[in-house]
Design an enzyme around this catalytic site. Structure first.
Site, PDB file in Angstrom:
ATOM      1  N   GLY A   1       0.793  -1.233   0.000  1.00  0.00           N
ATOM      2  CA  GLY A   1       0.000   0.000   0.000  1.00  0.00           C
ATOM      3  C   GLY A   1       0.823   1.279   0.000  1.00  0.00           C
ATOM      4  O   GLY A   1       0.334   2.327   0.428  1.00  0.00           O
ATOM      5  N   SER A   2       2.053   1.225  -0.512  1.00  0.00           N
ATOM      6  CA  SER A   2       2.835   2.474  -0.535  1.00  0.00           C
ATOM      7  C   SER A   2       2.240   3.466  -1.539  1.00  0.00           C
ATOM      8  O   SER A   2       2.275   4.679  -1.311  1.00  0.00           O
ATOM      9  CB  SER A   2       4.319   2.206  -0.822  1.00  0.00           C
ATOM     10  OG  SER A   2       4.497   1.756  -2.139  1.00  0.00           O
ATOM     11  N   ASN A   3       1.680   2.980  -2.632  1.00  0.00           N
ATOM     12  CA  ASN A   3       0.978   3.890  -3.558  1.00  0.00           C
ATOM     13  C   ASN A   3      -0.285   4.444  -2.908  1.00  0.00           C
ATOM     14  O   ASN A   3      -0.630   5.607  -3.104  1.00  0.00           O
ATOM     15  CB  ASN A   3       0.636   3.178  -4.865  1.00  0.00           C
ATOM     16  CG  ASN A   3       1.796   3.196  -5.841  1.00  0.00           C
ATOM     17  OD1 ASN A   3       2.171   4.249  -6.346  1.00  0.00           O
ATOM     18  ND2 ASN A   3       2.404   2.032  -6.060  1.00  0.00           N
TER      19      ASN A   3
ATOM     20  N   ILE B   1      -7.567  -9.572 -11.426  1.00  0.00           N
ATOM     21  CA  ILE B   1      -8.041  -9.003 -12.695  1.00  0.00           C
ATOM     22  C   ILE B   1      -9.553  -8.829 -12.611  1.00  0.00           C
ATOM     23  O   ILE B   1     -10.284  -9.781 -12.322  1.00  0.00           O
ATOM     24  CB  ILE B   1      -7.633  -9.918 -13.876  1.00  0.00           C
ATOM     25  CG1 ILE B   1      -6.104  -9.957 -13.970  1.00  0.00           C
ATOM     26  CG2 ILE B   1      -8.250  -9.422 -15.178  1.00  0.00           C
ATOM     27  CD1 ILE B   1      -5.568 -10.963 -14.960  1.00  0.00           C
ATOM     28  N   LEU B   2     -10.004  -7.611 -12.836  1.00  0.00           N
ATOM     29  CA  LEU B   2     -11.446  -7.333 -12.768  1.00  0.00           C
ATOM     30  C   LEU B   2     -12.113  -7.789 -14.072  1.00  0.00           C
ATOM     31  O   LEU B   2     -11.517  -7.704 -15.143  1.00  0.00           O
ATOM     32  CB  LEU B   2     -11.671  -5.838 -12.561  1.00  0.00           C
ATOM     33  CG  LEU B   2     -11.147  -5.294 -11.221  1.00  0.00           C
ATOM     34  CD1 LEU B   2     -11.074  -3.772 -11.237  1.00  0.00           C
ATOM     35  CD2 LEU B   2     -12.017  -5.772 -10.058  1.00  0.00           C
TER      36      LEU B   2
ATOM     37  N   ASN C   1      -5.073   2.577 -13.228  1.00  0.00           N
ATOM     38  CA  ASN C   1      -4.141   1.573 -12.677  1.00  0.00           C
ATOM     39  C   ASN C   1      -2.717   2.100 -12.805  1.00  0.00           C
ATOM     40  O   ASN C   1      -2.400   2.840 -13.736  1.00  0.00           O
ATOM     41  CB  ASN C   1      -4.264   0.263 -13.456  1.00  0.00           C
ATOM     42  CG  ASN C   1      -3.355  -0.820 -12.896  1.00  0.00           C
ATOM     43  OD1 ASN C   1      -3.203  -0.958 -11.671  1.00  0.00           O
ATOM     44  ND2 ASN C   1      -2.724  -1.598 -13.766  1.00  0.00           N
TER      45      ASN C   1
ATOM     46  N   HIS D   1       1.183   0.638 -13.183  1.00  0.00           N
ATOM     47  CA  HIS D   1       1.891  -0.595 -13.538  1.00  0.00           C
ATOM     48  C   HIS D   1       3.399  -0.327 -13.560  1.00  0.00           C
ATOM     49  O   HIS D   1       3.839   0.697 -14.114  1.00  0.00           O
ATOM     50  CB  HIS D   1       1.403  -1.084 -14.903  1.00  0.00           C
ATOM     51  CG  HIS D   1       1.984  -2.408 -15.277  1.00  0.00           C
ATOM     52  ND1 HIS D   1       1.551  -3.587 -14.702  1.00  0.00           N
ATOM     53  CD2 HIS D   1       2.990  -2.743 -16.120  1.00  0.00           C
ATOM     54  CE1 HIS D   1       2.259  -4.592 -15.200  1.00  0.00           C
ATOM     55  NE2 HIS D   1       3.143  -4.102 -16.052  1.00  0.00           N
TER      56      HIS D   1
ATOM     57  N   ASP E   1      -3.624  -4.568 -18.626  1.00  0.00           N
ATOM     58  CA  ASP E   1      -2.598  -3.512 -18.746  1.00  0.00           C
ATOM     59  C   ASP E   1      -2.550  -2.879 -20.147  1.00  0.00           C
ATOM     60  O   ASP E   1      -1.474  -2.549 -20.656  1.00  0.00           O
ATOM     61  CB  ASP E   1      -1.201  -4.087 -18.386  1.00  0.00           C
ATOM     62  CG  ASP E   1      -1.150  -4.603 -16.964  1.00  0.00           C
ATOM     63  OD1 ASP E   1      -1.840  -4.035 -16.106  1.00  0.00           O
ATOM     64  OD2 ASP E   1      -0.425  -5.580 -16.704  1.00  0.00           O
TER      65      ASP E   1
ATOM     66  N   GLU F   1       6.701   5.922  -8.930  1.00  0.00           N
ATOM     67  CA  GLU F   1       5.255   5.638  -8.929  1.00  0.00           C
ATOM     68  C   GLU F   1       4.522   6.605  -8.004  1.00  0.00           C
ATOM     69  O   GLU F   1       3.444   7.108  -8.320  1.00  0.00           O
ATOM     70  CB  GLU F   1       4.991   4.198  -8.480  1.00  0.00           C
ATOM     71  CG  GLU F   1       5.419   3.146  -9.484  1.00  0.00           C
ATOM     72  CD  GLU F   1       5.032   1.740  -9.048  1.00  0.00           C
ATOM     73  OE1 GLU F   1       3.932   1.534  -8.528  1.00  0.00           O
ATOM     74  OE2 GLU F   1       5.861   0.821  -9.237  1.00  0.00           O
TER      75      GLU F   1
HETATM   76  C1  GAR Z   1       3.647  -1.380  -7.352  1.00  0.00           C
HETATM   77  O1  GAR Z   1       4.932  -1.437  -7.881  1.00  0.00           O
HETATM   78  C2  GAR Z   1       2.613  -1.427  -8.445  1.00  0.00           C
HETATM   79  O2  GAR Z   1       2.989  -0.752  -9.613  1.00  0.00           O
HETATM   80  C3  GAR Z   1       2.544  -2.912  -8.708  1.00  0.00           C
HETATM   81  O3  GAR Z   1       2.583  -3.495  -7.429  1.00  0.00           O
HETATM   82  C4  GAR Z   1       3.329  -2.640  -6.555  1.00  0.00           C
HETATM   83  C5  GAR Z   1       2.478  -2.361  -5.336  1.00  0.00           C
HETATM   84  O4  GAR Z   1       3.194  -1.661  -4.368  1.00  0.00           O
HETATM   85  N1  GAR Z   1       1.369  -3.257  -9.420  1.00  0.00           N
HETATM   86  C6  GAR Z   1       1.284  -4.268 -10.266  1.00  0.00           C
HETATM   87  O5  GAR Z   1       2.232  -5.009 -10.502  1.00  0.00           O
HETATM   88  C7  GAR Z   1      -0.064  -4.434 -10.930  1.00  0.00           C
HETATM   89  N2  GAR Z   1       0.019  -5.357 -11.986  1.00  0.00           N
HETATM   90  P1  GAR Z   1       2.422  -0.922  -3.198  1.00  0.00           P
HETATM   91  O6  GAR Z   1       1.436  -1.937  -2.581  1.00  0.00           O
HETATM   92  O7  GAR Z   1       3.510  -0.567  -2.221  1.00  0.00           O
HETATM   93  O8  GAR Z   1       1.716   0.264  -3.750  1.00  0.00           O
END
Ligand code: GAR
Length: 193
Positions: free
Chosen positions: A20-22, A97-98, A112, A114, A150, A179
């Site tokens: 969940g850093s994003n 995947i939704l 999203n 990626h 994607d 990101e």
């Molecule tokens: C992120 O790098 C995101 O881009 C990737 O998972 C990580 C989640 O990090 N997403 C995918 O690979 C989607 N296909 P986070 O939980 O720290 O945000």
């Protein structure tokens, strides 16, 4: 484009599966006065997702759904989104995947992030695949979600240089830093701000 109505922030749900850093960066962004969104709901398929703790800290409602019976669960999620008047969905490390059925109900309103320079390296294990191909650059992409994995319209991308001794761990850290900056920027762009 998602339209802002008056001065009210657009109610947004963030879907996560892990750290969940994003999500953290989006919450921070949503609290800025000029941000067009508020985060009102966190949804996860994983009851152990670390990012769920951010819900508690920031007083944001969180819900966990078991994706074993996907179509049924997606309908429950749709009801939940309606109940909370959610108008925008941000997928942030959401590893399910939704279905098309779900996506059409929120057409043009699901974003999203990626960890690759799409259309390169769709799907999983992006960093290792970029390294195996001796890429000079990798990066991240924020895009609209359509029914193909994607593949929706790209909103913004950020390039990252791959160093000589790069590993998938060092690369993922480097990309993740970008990101966190890119997702808020992409949201501003979606709202024409
Ligand atoms: C992120 O790098 C995101 O881009 C990737 O998972 C990580 C989640 O990090 N997403 C995918 O690979 C989607 N296909 P986070 O939980 O720290 O945000």
């Amino acid at each position: 484009m998602v339209k802002l109505t008056g001065y009210k922030k657009v109610k947004t749900a963030v879907f996560i599966s892990g750290t969940g850093s994003n999500l953290r960066s989006l919450i921070k962004f949503s609290k800025i006065k000029n941000s067009p969104i508020s985060i009102n709901l966190i949804i996860s398929n994983n009851p152990d997702a670390k990012g769920l703790n951010l819900g508690k800290i920031n007083k944001i409602k969180k819900k966990v759904f078991n994706f074993k019976k996907k179509l049924k669960i997606e309908n429950q999620i749709l009801s939940c989104l309606k109940k909370h008047e959610i108008k925008l969905i941000c997928l942030a490390g959401f590893m399910k995947i939704l279905s098309k059925n779900f996506i059409v109900k929120f057409k043009g309103k699901i974003l999203n992030i990626h960890p690759s320079l799409l259309p390169k390296y769709k799907g999983l294990n992006t960093h290792q695949r970029a390294l195996d191909n001796n890429e000079k650059y990798s990066g991240c992409t924020v895009h609209f979600v359509n029914s193909k994995l994607d593949s929706g319209k790209i909103i913004l991308q950020k390039k990252v240089k791959i160093s000589k001794n790069e590993t998938k761990v060092s690369l993922s850290k480097k990309v993740l830093v970008q990101e966190h900056k890119l997702y808020p920027k992409a949201i501003l762009k979606v709202f024409n701000l």
